[in-house]
Design a protein around this motif. Structure first.
Motif, short mmCIF file in Angstrom:
data_model
loop_
_atom_site.label_atom_id
_atom_site.label_comp_id
_atom_site.label_asym_id
_atom_site.label_seq_id
_atom_site.Cartn_x
_atom_site.Cartn_y
_atom_site.Cartn_z
N SER A 89 0.88 -1.17 0.00
CA SER A 89 0.00 0.00 0.00
C SER A 89 0.91 1.22 0.00
O SER A 89 2.13 1.10 -0.03
CB SER A 89 -0.95 -0.03 1.19
OG SER A 89 -0.26 0.03 2.39
N ALA A 90 0.33 2.38 0.02
CA ALA A 90 1.14 3.61 -0.04
C ALA A 90 1.93 3.77 1.26
O ALA A 90 1.62 3.13 2.26
CB ALA A 90 0.22 4.81 -0.25
N MET A 91 2.93 4.63 1.25
CA MET A 91 3.65 4.92 2.49
C MET A 91 2.67 5.56 3.47
O MET A 91 1.74 6.27 3.06
CB MET A 91 4.83 5.85 2.20
CG MET A 91 5.93 5.15 1.40
SD MET A 91 7.28 6.24 0.88
CE MET A 91 8.16 6.48 2.43
N GLU A 149 0.34 8.77 3.21
CA GLU A 149 0.46 9.33 1.86
C GLU A 149 -0.90 9.53 1.18
O GLU A 149 -1.15 10.55 0.55
CB GLU A 149 1.38 8.44 1.01
CG GLU A 149 1.59 8.88 -0.42
CD GLU A 149 2.32 10.22 -0.55
OE1 GLU A 149 2.75 10.78 0.47
OE2 GLU A 149 2.42 10.70 -1.70
N THR A 150 -1.78 8.54 1.33
CA THR A 150 -3.09 8.66 0.67
C THR A 150 -3.85 9.86 1.25
O THR A 150 -4.44 10.64 0.50
CB THR A 150 -3.89 7.35 0.83
OG1 THR A 150 -3.06 6.26 0.45
CG2 THR A 150 -5.12 7.34 -0.04
N ASN A 151 -3.79 10.00 2.56
CA ASN A 151 -4.43 11.16 3.19
C ASN A 151 -3.83 12.46 2.69
O ASN A 151 -4.54 13.43 2.43
CB ASN A 151 -4.27 11.11 4.72
CG ASN A 151 -5.15 10.03 5.34
OD1 ASN A 151 -6.10 9.56 4.71
ND2 ASN A 151 -4.84 9.64 6.56
N GLY A 191 -1.02 -2.11 -4.72
CA GLY A 191 -2.31 -2.35 -4.09
C GLY A 191 -3.27 -1.22 -4.42
O GLY A 191 -2.89 -0.21 -5.02
N PHE A 192 -4.56 -1.42 -4.09
CA PHE A 192 -5.54 -0.33 -4.03
C PHE A 192 -6.05 0.14 -5.38
O PHE A 192 -7.00 0.89 -5.44
CB PHE A 192 -4.89 0.84 -3.26
CG PHE A 192 -5.71 2.06 -2.99
CD1 PHE A 192 -6.98 1.98 -2.44
CD2 PHE A 192 -5.20 3.33 -3.27
CE1 PHE A 192 -7.72 3.14 -2.15
CE2 PHE A 192 -5.92 4.48 -2.99
CZ PHE A 192 -7.19 4.37 -2.43
N GLN A 193 -5.42 -0.30 -6.48
CA GLN A 193 -5.80 0.31 -7.76
C GLN A 193 -5.99 -0.72 -8.86
O GLN A 193 -5.54 -1.85 -8.79
CB GLN A 193 -4.72 1.28 -8.21
CG GLN A 193 -3.37 0.63 -8.39
CD GLN A 193 -2.35 1.59 -8.97
OE1 GLN A 193 -2.25 1.72 -10.18
NE2 GLN A 193 -1.63 2.26 -8.10
N ARG A 211 -10.89 2.98 0.60
CA ARG A 211 -9.83 3.06 1.61
C ARG A 211 -9.56 1.68 2.22
O ARG A 211 -10.49 0.91 2.47
CB ARG A 211 -10.20 4.07 2.71
CG ARG A 211 -10.38 5.50 2.21
CD ARG A 211 -9.21 6.02 1.38
NE ARG A 211 -7.92 5.97 2.05
CZ ARG A 211 -7.42 6.95 2.81
NH1 ARG A 211 -8.12 8.06 3.00
NH2 ARG A 211 -6.24 6.82 3.38
N GLY A 212 -8.29 1.41 2.40
CA GLY A 212 -7.90 0.10 2.91
C GLY A 212 -7.91 -0.97 1.84
O GLY A 212 -7.74 -2.16 2.11
N GLY A 213 -8.06 -0.54 0.58
CA GLY A 213 -8.29 -1.48 -0.52
C GLY A 213 -7.09 -2.34 -0.89
O GLY A 213 -7.24 -3.32 -1.62
N SER A 214 -5.91 -2.01 -0.39
CA SER A 214 -4.77 -2.85 -0.77
C SER A 214 -4.90 -4.24 -0.16
O SER A 214 -4.34 -5.20 -0.69
CB SER A 214 -3.44 -2.20 -0.38
OG SER A 214 -3.45 -1.82 0.96
N ASP A 215 -5.64 -4.37 0.94
CA ASP A 215 -5.92 -5.71 1.49
C ASP A 215 -6.64 -6.55 0.42
O ASP A 215 -6.31 -7.72 0.19
CB ASP A 215 -6.85 -5.63 2.71
CG ASP A 215 -6.22 -4.89 3.87
OD1 ASP A 215 -4.99 -4.76 3.89
OD2 ASP A 215 -6.98 -4.43 4.75
N1 ASP Z 1 -3.41 3.55 0.51
C1 ASP Z 1 -4.80 3.19 0.56
C2 ASP Z 1 -5.46 3.81 1.80
O1 ASP Z 1 -4.80 4.49 2.56
C3 ASP Z 1 -5.02 1.73 0.50
C4 ASP Z 1 -4.52 0.95 1.71
O2 ASP Z 1 -3.69 1.43 2.46
O3 ASP Z 1 -4.96 -0.17 1.88
O4 ASP Z 1 -6.61 3.65 2.00
#
Ligand code: ASP
Ligand code: MG
Length: 411
Positions: free
Chosen positions: A29-31, A34-36, A127-129, A142-146
Motif C-alpha cells: 500500500s502507499a507509504m 500518503e493517501t491522506n 495495491g488499491f488500484q 480506503r484500505g483497498g490494498s488488502d
Molecule cells: N493507501 C490506501 C489507503 O490508505 C489503500 C490501503 O492502504 O490499503 O486507503
C-alpha cells in the motif's frame, strides 16, 4: 511503510522468504499517511462534490501513492541483490468496474506475473488500484490494498496470503476495551466477516469476502515483527483466517465479541398490524438508500403494533425526517421516537451452530450487570444486542469473561 528505512526492512523480509525458495508477489500500500496527504491536496483545490469527473481525478491522484511505494520496494529489493519488477494496476492489468473511489475487481491477468516469477523475479503489484475497460485508473476504497492482495493471491492460487499490518493479529475483542483479550491463532472467514462488519477494523471487509469466495488462506501478522526472525516462527505468527472448519480450529463456542457505536434506533408506535406495513416503512427507507440493520416488531394489541429498527447514525436525521413526511401520515400515527445513544454488542462463533443455550448465557451475563437489552437479533453464528451506549464497555468485558475468552482462561 513509513520511511525508506522501513521499505529497506520490508525488502529484507521479502528477500528472506524468496531465498527460502518461495515465489513472492508483493502488494504494497502507499507509504503511511500518503493517501491522506494526496487527498488533502485535492481538497485544497476543490470542494467535495459527487461528480464522476472529480472522482476520476481523485483516483488518478490517490493511485500514485501505491505506484511510488511499489517502485521504491522494487529498488530496495534490487539493492538486496534480488531481481525485482513492479507493476501498476493498469500494467498487470487488474481490471475493475468504473465505480471510481470504490471500484470492484473483475479480473486479473496473471500472465506477466507468472512469467516474471518463472524468471526468478520478485514481482511487486500496486495495491488499491486497477483500471477500467476504458483505461481509466480506479481505486478500490480506503484500505483497498488488502483486497488487492487477496485478489492477486486468488489469481495466482497462492499457498497463503500474508497481510502485514499494524496489529499482530485478530483478537477476541478490542484489547483497548478488554486488556485480557487474546490473539486468535485461527478464525474462520465467516467469523472474521461478522467481526469485521461489526467494527474490528483489521482488514478491509471486502478482502475477507474475497478470501472466502476464492478460498484464499489469509494470515494477518505484524509488520513490526523484526524482519530477521526465524522464517518458521514468522510463518506461524499472527492469525490465520481459514475457510475450512478443520481440526485445528480453536474449539471455543464463541470466538469473539464485536461492538460498535455506529447505529441509531428508530421506533414507530401504534402502527396498524396488517399486511404491507413493514414493507411500507422499510421500503421508503430503502428507497432513500438507507441501510437497515436490526429490526423488531412487537406482538400486536388491539390491532396495533410497534415497529423498531436501527440505521447508521449518519442516516438517523434523514430517516426520521423522511418517515415523518412520507410514511407516518399514511399509517395514521405520529408516534415516532428514537435514539442515537445506543451501541450494538455481538458474540460471534461458528461453534454457536452446534450448541444450545448460548444466547441465554449472553443475556444472563448482561442481566448480572444490570444492563437492559433493547433489541436482539440472531444469525447462525452471531447474536447481537442493542444496548444503551453507556454500557458498551461493561457489556463487552462481561461477555468476554462469561465466554471464557480472557487470556488466563484455558482454551
Ligand atoms: N493507501 C490506501 C489507503 O490508505 C489503500 C490501503 O492502504 O490499503 O486507503
Ligand atoms: Mg491497510
Amino acid at each position: 511503510m513509513g520511511s525508506t528505512e522501513r521499505i529497506a526492512q520490508v525488502a529484507k523480509r521479502v528477500a528472506k522468504w524468496a531465498r527460502a525458495g518461495h515465489h513472492m508477489v508483493v502488494v504494497p500500500s502507499a507509504m503511511s499517511g500518503e493517501t491522506n496527504r494526496l487527498l488533502a491536496l485535492a481538497k485544497e483545490l476543490s470542494p467535495p462534490q459527487h461528480t464522476d469527473a472529480l472522482a476520476r481525478e481523485l483516483d488518478a491522484l490517490a493511485a500514485t501513492g501505491e505506484q511510488a511505494s511499489s517502485a521504491l520496494l522494487a529498488i530496495a529489493l534490487q539493492a538486496e541483490g534480488l531481481p525485482s519488477v513492479s507493476y501498476a494496476g493498469w500494467q498487470v492489468p487488474i481490471r475493475t468496474n468504473s465505480a471510481y473511489t470504490k471500484a470492484r475487481i473483475e479480473s486479473i491477468d496473471d500472465a506477466k506475473v507468472r512469467a516474471d516469477l518463472a524468471a526468478g523475479k520478485v514481482v511487486i503489484v500496486t495495491g488499491f488500484q486497477g483500471v477500467d475497460e476504458a483505461g481509466n485508473i480506479t481505486t478500490l476504497g480506503r484500505g483497498g490494498s488488502d483486497t488487492s492482495a487477496v485478489a492477486v493471491a486468488a489469481a495466482m492460487k497462492a499457498a497463503e496470503c500474508l497481510i502485514y499490518t499494524d496489529v499482530d493479529g485478530v483478537y477476541t475483542t478490542d484489547p483497548r476495551v478488554v486488556p485480557q483479550a487474546r490473539r486468535l491463532h485461527t478464525v474462520s472467514f465467516e467469523e472474521m466477516l461478522e467481526m469485521a462488519s461489526m467494527g474490528s477494523k483489521v482488514l478491509q471487509i471486502r478482502s475477507v469476502e474475497f478470501a472466502g469466495k476464492y478460498k484464499v488462506p489469509l494470515r494477518v501478522l505484524s509488520s513490526f515483527t523484526p524482519w530477521d526472525i526465524d522464517i518458521h516462527e514468522e510463518a506461524k505468527s499472527g492469525t490465520l483466517i481459514t475457510f475450512e472448519e478443520d481440526e485445528q480450529m480453536e474449539q471455543a463456542v464463541v470466538s469473539g465479541i464485536a461492538f460498535n457505536r455506529d447505529e441509531a434506533k428508530i421506533s414507530i408506535l401504534s402502527v396498524p398490524d396488517k399486511p404491507g406495513i413493514a414493507y411500507h416503512i422499510l421500503g421508503a427507507v430503502a428507497d432513500a438508500n438507507i441501510e437497515v440493520d436490526v429490526i423488531i416488531q412487537n406482538i400486536s394489541k388491539d390491532g396495533k403494533t410497534d415497529f423498531s429498527f436501527t440505521v447508521h447514525r449518519n442516516d438517523y436525521n434523514r430517516a426520521i425526517a423522511l418517515l415523518k413526511e412520507k410514511v407516518l401520515p399514511a399509517l395514521g400515527t405520529d408516534h415516532i421516537e428514537g435514539s442515537t445513544q445506543i451501541c450494538k454488542v455481538s458474540i460471534v462463533g461458528i461453534g454457536m451452530r452446534s450448541h444450545v443455550g448460548i444466547a441465554a448465557k449472553m443475556f444472563g451475563a448482561l442481566s448480572q450487570e444490570g444492563i437492559n437489552i433493547q433489541m436482539i437479533s440472531t444469525s447462525e453464528i452471531k447474536t447481537s444486542v442493542v444496548l444503551d451506549e453507556k454500557y458498551m464497555e461493561l457489556a463487552v468485558r462481561a461477555l468476554h469473561k462469561a465466554f471464557d475468552l480472557d487470556q488466563s482462561a484455558a482454551i
